[in-house]
Design a protein around this motif. Structure first.
Motif: not given
Length: 136
Positions: A77-87, A100-103, A117-119
């Motif tokens: 929910k933090k990013f919103g359903a309309d924002c797609k990210y490559k992790f 553990k962390t990842r971006s 742009e980066i999460v």
């Protein structure tokens, strides 16, 4: 021989019906469409709670529309359903925090959503120790 011909005829009829149904669906979408090209879409608003089926409203000049949409219930929910990210892969476990962390880098913003742009995401480190031996 007659059975084979009958099956072939039946298959041709099914293909023709499917093609006609697809054609009608395309025509319907064109009739429902608007000449306006600068649509502004709002976020997906669930019908109940904070996930599941809902709708999003769009406006363009004097026109407005509602589209059906869906927010998965396991969504971040933090990013919103309309924002797609490559992790990228998860980093190592921090002994200090136990996390553990990842971006993730923004891949696609749907419906002109305002996305970072980066999460960065974190999760607790696993307390299980995985063994590397397999079936010896």
């Amino acid at each position: 021989m007659q059975v084979r011909g009958l099956l072939l005829l039946l298959a041709l009829i099914l293909v023709a019906v499917a093609a006609e149904a697809g054609k009608n669906k395309k025509e319907k979408a064109k009739k429902d469409g608007s000449k306006c090209e600068d649509w502004r879409w709002g976020p997906c608003v669930p019908n109940s709670k904070d996930c599941g089926l809902g709708y999003r409203e769009g406006t363009c000049k004097d026109e407005s529309k509602k589209l059906k949409c869906k927010i998965p219930c396991n969504w971040k929910k933090k990013f919103g359903a309309d924002c797609k990210y490559k992790f990228e892969s998860w980093g190592g476990c921090s002994a200090q925090t136990g996390l553990k962390t990842r971006s993730g880098i923004l891949k696609k913003a749907l419906y002109n959503a305002q996305c970072e742009e980066i999460v960065y995401v974190t999760k607790p480190c696993s307390s299980k120790i995985k063994s590397k031996s397999k079936g010896q």
